[in-house]
Write an enzyme that holds these catalytic residues in place. Structure first.
Site, mmCIF file in Angstrom:
data_model
loop_
_atom_site.group_PDB
_atom_site.id
_atom_site.type_symbol
_atom_site.label_atom_id
_atom_site.label_comp_id
_atom_site.label_asym_id
_atom_site.label_seq_id
_atom_site.Cartn_x
_atom_site.Cartn_y
_atom_site.Cartn_z
ATOM 1 N N THR A 74 37.515 36.206 45.318
ATOM 2 C CA THR A 74 37.153 36.317 46.739
ATOM 3 C C THR A 74 38.352 35.974 47.619
ATOM 4 O O THR A 74 39.163 35.116 47.250
ATOM 5 C CB THR A 74 35.995 35.331 47.020
ATOM 6 O OG1 THR A 74 34.889 35.692 46.197
ATOM 7 C CG2 THR A 74 35.563 35.371 48.484
ATOM 8 N N GLY A 75 38.415 36.627 48.774
ATOM 9 C CA GLY A 75 39.486 36.293 49.725
ATOM 10 C C GLY A 75 40.318 37.507 50.049
ATOM 11 O O GLY A 75 40.088 38.613 49.526
ATOM 12 N N ASP A 108 41.754 36.074 40.682
ATOM 13 C CA ASP A 108 41.370 35.499 41.976
ATOM 14 C C ASP A 108 42.586 34.870 42.655
ATOM 15 O O ASP A 108 43.588 34.556 42.001
ATOM 16 C CB ASP A 108 40.277 34.432 41.759
ATOM 17 C CG ASP A 108 39.497 34.128 43.032
ATOM 18 O OD1 ASP A 108 39.841 34.669 44.109
ATOM 19 O OD2 ASP A 108 38.540 33.334 42.939
ATOM 20 N N ALA A 132 44.213 31.833 45.506
ATOM 21 C CA ALA A 132 44.159 30.365 45.581
ATOM 22 C C ALA A 132 44.719 29.926 46.922
ATOM 23 O O ALA A 132 45.433 30.683 47.596
ATOM 24 C CB ALA A 132 44.965 29.745 44.449
ATOM 25 N N GLY A 148 37.644 30.323 51.308
ATOM 26 C CA GLY A 148 36.648 31.324 51.691
ATOM 27 C C GLY A 148 35.233 30.909 51.355
ATOM 28 O O GLY A 148 34.311 31.728 51.397
ATOM 29 N N GLU A 182 33.200 30.921 42.105
ATOM 30 C CA GLU A 182 34.526 31.162 41.518
ATOM 31 C C GLU A 182 34.711 30.280 40.284
ATOM 32 O O GLU A 182 35.221 30.713 39.250
ATOM 33 C CB GLU A 182 35.613 30.858 42.555
ATOM 34 C CG GLU A 182 35.647 31.894 43.680
ATOM 35 C CD GLU A 182 36.536 31.502 44.854
ATOM 36 O OE1 GLU A 182 36.884 30.320 44.996
ATOM 37 O OE2 GLU A 182 36.877 32.406 45.637
HETATM 38 C C1 5RP Z 1 37.919 31.771 48.411
HETATM 39 C C2 5RP Z 1 39.172 31.362 47.746
HETATM 40 C C3 5RP Z 1 40.367 32.235 47.951
HETATM 41 O O1 5RP Z 1 40.814 32.674 46.717
HETATM 42 C C4 5RP Z 1 41.442 31.448 48.626
HETATM 43 O O2 5RP Z 1 40.905 30.920 49.840
HETATM 44 C C5 5RP Z 1 42.681 32.294 48.942
HETATM 45 O O3 5RP Z 1 42.359 33.246 49.914
HETATM 46 P P1 5RP Z 1 43.409 34.281 50.478
HETATM 47 O O4 5RP Z 1 43.736 35.207 49.350
HETATM 48 O O5 5RP Z 1 42.653 34.958 51.598
HETATM 49 O O6 5RP Z 1 44.610 33.528 50.981
HETATM 50 O O7 5RP Z 1 39.256 30.391 47.065
HETATM 51 O O8 5RP Z 1 36.912 30.805 48.268
#
Ligand code: 5RP
Length: 224
Positions: free
Chosen positions: A32-33, A85, A87, A101, A107
């Protein structure tokens, strides 16, 4: 290159990684993100290579389905060879903070099932010691103030992410002011607080492969 371009670069590298390493007809785990979203878009062209996907959030499920992916309930799946994913922070031992997110619990569940957790990020996410990014903690709503008091005893300053409800119907406390010298111990200590669903430290189950982008390209790091 700006941060969005770096995220796009690493998302493309992740698609190439799964193309090379994921068994044909396997289930892919998808995070997610914003970085994960770019990965999902890259994954579209590989859709027929996978029997389906498991998503770590409703938002990712919708995005995958729009591309024609069959999105499976995790309870129907016993093996996920690769989970990809993003981070929020990454330390040199490949412990990470996630949950910016608000999808940290799902996750962490998908990462637990996956044989390999591949983390994708731009280089701005790398730190020597975790904690500059406020640590997200998912909490059962009625326990919010109790959990906040316990988190203060652990040295942090929790802040309620008002207006945010997780996919599981819970709330998020973002814990500021931590300098996390022992991520495994802190992950466990926070998870012992009654009312905590889980916290955003992925240390007991750390990242296996990190793909990280900077202006020179994408570097791959492996744990162990
Ligand atoms: C969501 C997460 C995301 O992986 C993390 O916030 C990174 O997000 P982005 O890729 O938008 O910088 O843990 O819960």
């Amino acid at each position: 290159m700006n941060q969005d371009q770096l995220k796009a670069l690493v998302a493309r590298a992740a698609a190439e990684y799964v193309e090379e390493h994921a068994p044909c007809d396997s289930v892919i785990g998808v995070g997610t993100g914003s970085t994960a979203n770019l990965f999902i878009d890259e994954l579209g062209r590989l859709k027929d290579r996978f029997s389906g996907a498991v998503a770590s959030s409703e938002a990712s499920r919708v995005r995958l389905e729009k591309l024609g992916f069959r999105v499976l309930d995790l309870n129907e799946v016993s093996e996920i060879p690769i989970y990809v994913d993003g981070a929020d922070e990454i330390d040199p031992a490949l412990h990470v903070i996630k949950g910016g997110g608000a999808a940290l619990t799902r996750e962490k569940i998908v990462a637990a099932v996956a044989a390999k957790f591949v983390c994708i990020a731009d280089a701005s996410k790398r730190v020597e010691v975790l904690g500059r990014f406020p640590l997200p903690v998912e909490v059962i709503p009625m326990a919010r103030e109790y959990v906040a008091r316990q988190l203060r005893k652990l040295g942090g300053e929790p802040c309620w992410r008002e207006g945010v409800v997780t996919d599981n119907g819970n709330v998020i406390l973002d814990v500021h002011g931590l300098r996390i010298a022992d991520p495994v111990a802190l992950e466990s200590a926070i998870n012992q607080i009654v009312g905590v669903v889980t916290n955003g430290l992925f240390a007991a189950r750390a990242v296996d492969v990190l793909l990280v982008s900077n202006a020179d390209g994408v570097q791959r790091m492996q744990r162990g």
